[in-house]
Every structure is written in structure tokens, then in C-alpha cells.
Design a protein around this motif. Structure first.
Motif, PDB file in Angstrom:
ATOM      1  N   ASP A   1       0.846  -1.188   0.000  1.00  0.00           N
ATOM      2  CA  ASP A   1       0.000   0.000   0.000  1.00  0.00           C
ATOM      3  C   ASP A   1       0.885   1.242   0.000  1.00  0.00           C
ATOM      4  OD1 ASP A   1      -1.898   1.994   0.501  1.00  0.00           O
ATOM      5  OD2 ASP A   1      -2.099   1.475   2.607  1.00  0.00           O
TER       6      ASP A   1
ATOM      7  N   ASP B   1       0.801   5.582  -1.780  1.00  0.00           N
ATOM      8  CA  ASP B   1      -0.121   6.610  -2.255  1.00  0.00           C
ATOM      9  C   ASP B   1      -0.595   6.392  -3.688  1.00  0.00           C
ATOM     10  OD1 ASP B   1       0.027   7.900   0.168  1.00  0.00           O
ATOM     11  OD2 ASP B   1       1.659   9.235  -0.465  1.00  0.00           O
TER      12      ASP B   1
ATOM     13  N   ARG C   1      -0.594   3.245  -5.456  1.00  0.00           N
ATOM     14  CA  ARG C   1      -1.082   1.928  -5.851  1.00  0.00           C
ATOM     15  C   ARG C   1      -1.253   1.046  -4.633  1.00  0.00           C
ATOM     16  NH1 ARG C   1       1.688  -3.157  -8.087  1.00  0.00           N
ATOM     17  NH2 ARG C   1       3.463  -2.622  -6.826  1.00  0.00           N
ATOM     18  N   VAL C   2      -2.226   0.147  -4.745  1.00  0.00           N
ATOM     19  CA  VAL C   2      -2.456  -0.878  -3.724  1.00  0.00           C
ATOM     20  C   VAL C   2      -2.373  -2.216  -4.444  1.00  0.00           C
ATOM     21  CG1 VAL C   2      -4.070  -1.813  -2.024  1.00  0.00           C
ATOM     22  CG2 VAL C   2      -4.004   0.658  -2.438  1.00  0.00           C
TER      23      VAL C   2
ATOM     24  N   ASP D   1      -5.750   1.524  -8.198  1.00  0.00           N
ATOM     25  CA  ASP D   1      -5.415   2.874  -7.788  1.00  0.00           C
ATOM     26  C   ASP D   1      -6.323   3.155  -6.593  1.00  0.00           C
ATOM     27  OD1 ASP D   1      -3.699   3.144  -9.996  1.00  0.00           O
ATOM     28  OD2 ASP D   1      -5.383   3.727 -11.272  1.00  0.00           O
ATOM     29  N   PRO D   2      -5.783   3.662  -5.479  1.00  0.00           N
ATOM     30  CA  PRO D   2      -6.610   3.873  -4.287  1.00  0.00           C
ATOM     31  C   PRO D   2      -7.886   4.664  -4.602  1.00  0.00           C
ATOM     32  CG  PRO D   2      -4.311   4.268  -3.772  1.00  0.00           C
ATOM     33  CD  PRO D   2      -4.405   4.089  -5.266  1.00  0.00           C
TER      34      PRO D   2
ATOM     35  N   LEU E   1      -9.342  -0.081   0.690  1.00  0.00           N
ATOM     36  CA  LEU E   1      -8.482   0.950   0.111  1.00  0.00           C
ATOM     37  C   LEU E   1      -8.827   1.254  -1.345  1.00  0.00           C
ATOM     38  CD1 LEU E   1      -5.089  -0.243   1.608  1.00  0.00           C
ATOM     39  CD2 LEU E   1      -6.316   1.863   2.201  1.00  0.00           C
ATOM     40  N   CYS E   2      -9.310   0.266  -2.075  1.00  0.00           N
ATOM     41  CA  CYS E   2      -9.610   0.428  -3.497  1.00  0.00           C
ATOM     42  C   CYS E   2     -11.000   0.993  -3.764  1.00  0.00           C
ATOM     43  CB  CYS E   2      -9.471  -0.900  -4.223  1.00  0.00           C
ATOM     44  SG  CYS E   2      -7.770  -1.495  -4.239  1.00  0.00           S
TER      45      CYS E   2
END
Length: 142
Positions: A28, A30, A32-33, A52-53, A139-140
Motif C-alpha cells: 500500500d 499513495d 497503488r495498492v 489505484d486507491p 483501500l480500493c
């Protein structure tokens, strides 16, 4: 002849990591997750989810597969979806919305099945790693 076979067996053992080496890792930052089924610190991957978050779209890659691209039927629990898949050198790729019922069912029990034509691949996130899958989804999601 026997020496050659022993040599080939040793090479095969070195290139196939033992099952105990595989794990699920959540990355994780800023930009990409990613959730990867991998052997850490190696290029060995079986499955990745990336986004992408906040985008609400998970990019799925199945590595080491020879499945032809086409329409993929994705199933988790009682939910299913149909999406287009592409095939690249790295593996089979497709995208899923994180708010779709199939993704919610996957996050709930960690089981996902992908079928393209007659070929089927299953992914299972073991119970101890489900929190990572749920965090990925959180997060996504948009």
C-alpha cells in the motif's frame, strides 16, 4: 543417463518454490495498492490484485496460465460476473469492480473462480490472510 535425470530433478526443485514459501502480501502506497500471492523477494507470483486507491476497480492477474483471452466468468459464493480477459506474457488479466457482489463474496470467504472457455482457475485466500483482502477492498473502493 541417470546423472542427467538427477540433474534435471535438482534444477526442477530449485525453480519450484516449496508451498511453505508462498504467502499473501499487501502493498500500500499513495499511488497503488496490491495484494499478491507470492514468494517474497523473488519474481514468483501466482495471483495479484492491483488498484489505484479509491478507484473502485481491481485489476486481476493470474500468473503461469495458458488460458486464452476471451470472456471470463468470475464466480464467488452465489455471485457471478462476466468480464473480458486479456492474455499477456505475464498471465491472464481482467478487471472487477470492488462494489460488485462477486467481489464482495470473494472478500467475505476468500474464494474466487475464473473460467474462460473450458478452462477454470481457482484462487483461495486462506483465513489468516482474509484481513489483507478486506483491507485491499477498503483501500480500493471509491
Amino acid at each position: 543417463m541417470i546423472a542427467n535425470l538427477v540433474g534435471l530433478a535438482l534444477v526442477a526443485m530449485q525453480t519450484t518454490p516449496p508451498e511453505s514459501a508462498w504467502t499473501w502480501t499487501l502493498y500500500d502506497d499513495d499511488a497503488r495498492v496490491a495484494l499478491a500471492n507470492e514468494v517474497p523477494d523473488t519474481p514468483n507470483l501466482r495471483f495479484t490484485l492491483e488498484c489505484d486507491p479509491g478507484s473502485g476497480v481491481a485489476r486481476v492477474t493470474l500468473y503461469g496460465t495458458t488460458v486464452e483471452p476471451g470472456m471470463a466468468r468470475v464466480t464467488a459464493g452465489d455471485a457471478s460476473a462476466v468480464t473480458e480477459s486479456t492474455s499477456e506474457r505475464s498471465g491472464l488479466k481482467l478487471a472487477l469492480r470492488t462494489e460488485h457482489p462477486v467481489f464482495a463474496a470473494f472478500a467475505a470467504d476468500g474464494r474466487l473462480s475464473i473460467a474462460v472457455g473450458e478452462q477454470r482457475r481457482a484462487v483461495e485466500v486462506p483465513r489468516p490472510h482474509l484481513a489483507k483482502l478486506r483491507r485491499f477492498t477498503e483501500l480500493c473502493s471509491g
